[in-house]
Design a protein around this motif. Structure first.
Motif, PDB file in Angstrom:
ATOM      1  N   GLU A  23       0.828  -1.212   0.000  1.00  0.00           N
ATOM      2  CA  GLU A  23       0.000   0.000   0.000  1.00  0.00           C
ATOM      3  C   GLU A  23       0.859   1.257   0.000  1.00  0.00           C
ATOM      4  O   GLU A  23       0.589   2.193  -0.763  1.00  0.00           O
ATOM      5  N   ASN A  24       1.889   1.284   0.842  1.00  0.00           N
ATOM      6  CA  ASN A  24       2.769   2.451   0.907  1.00  0.00           C
ATOM      7  C   ASN A  24       3.472   2.692  -0.420  1.00  0.00           C
ATOM      8  O   ASN A  24       3.543   3.826  -0.907  1.00  0.00           O
ATOM      9  N   ASN A  27       0.930   3.863  -3.046  1.00  0.00           N
ATOM     10  CA  ASN A  27       0.526   5.253  -2.803  1.00  0.00           C
ATOM     11  C   ASN A  27       1.597   6.228  -3.272  1.00  0.00           C
ATOM     12  O   ASN A  27       1.290   7.257  -3.878  1.00  0.00           O
ATOM     13  N   LYS A  30       1.530   6.336  -7.045  1.00  0.00           N
ATOM     14  CA  LYS A  30       0.362   7.082  -7.528  1.00  0.00           C
ATOM     15  C   LYS A  30       0.591   8.584  -7.408  1.00  0.00           C
ATOM     16  O   LYS A  30       0.186   9.352  -8.290  1.00  0.00           O
ATOM     17  N   ARG A  31       1.249   9.016  -6.324  1.00  0.00           N
ATOM     18  CA  ARG A  31       1.578  10.437  -6.180  1.00  0.00           C
ATOM     19  C   ARG A  31       2.543  10.870  -7.289  1.00  0.00           C
ATOM     20  O   ARG A  31       2.398  11.944  -7.876  1.00  0.00           O
TER      21      ARG A  31
END
Length: 104
Positions: A23-24, A27, A30-31
Motif C-alpha cells: 500500500e505504501n 501510494n 500514484k503520487r
C-alpha cells in the motif's frame, strides 16, 4: 546464476511484501504518477522552463526515494534471508549489479 535468480524473484519474491508495504509503495507511485501528469499539463500550458525543471527534479527525487526504499527492503529482507540460507553469494552479486544500475 544471476539470471536464474531474477526470473525466480519476478514470480516468487524471496520475502513477500506485506500488505502495508504494498500500500505504501503504491501510494507513493500514484503520487508520482500525479506529478508526471502535472508535468504534462505544464508543458501543454507553456509554463516557464525553470518551473518545469523544478518539477522534473521533484519527480526524479520521488522516484529515487521509492527506489532506495525498495533497495533497502530487498537488502534487509531478501538478501539477508538468502545469506542465512547459504545462497548469499549469488544474491550479493545480483545486489551489486542492481546498485550499480540504480546509481547511474
Amino acid at each position: 546464476m544471476v539470471e536464474k535468480i531474477k526470473e525466480t524473484n519476478e514470480s516468487h519474491p524471496v520475502v513477500p511484501r506485506t500488505r502495508i508495504e504494498k500500500e505504501n509503495m503504491l501510494n507513493r507511485l500514484k503520487r508520482i504518477e500525479g506529478q508526471v501528469r502535472g508535468l504534462q499539463k505544464m508543458i501543454e500550458d507553456d509554463r516557464y522552463c525553470v518551473d518545469v525543471l523544478v518539477q522534473i527534479s521533484a519527480v526524479n527525487a520521488a522516484l529515487k526515494k521509492v527506489g532506495f526504499t525498495m533497495l533497502e527492503r530487498h537488502t534487509r529482507m531478501c538478501v539477508t534471508k538468502s545469506v542465512r540460507k547459504g545462497d548469499g553469494e549469488s544474491y550479493m552479486d545480483e545486489l551489486m549489479e542492481v546498485i550499480q544500475q540504480f546509481s547511474k
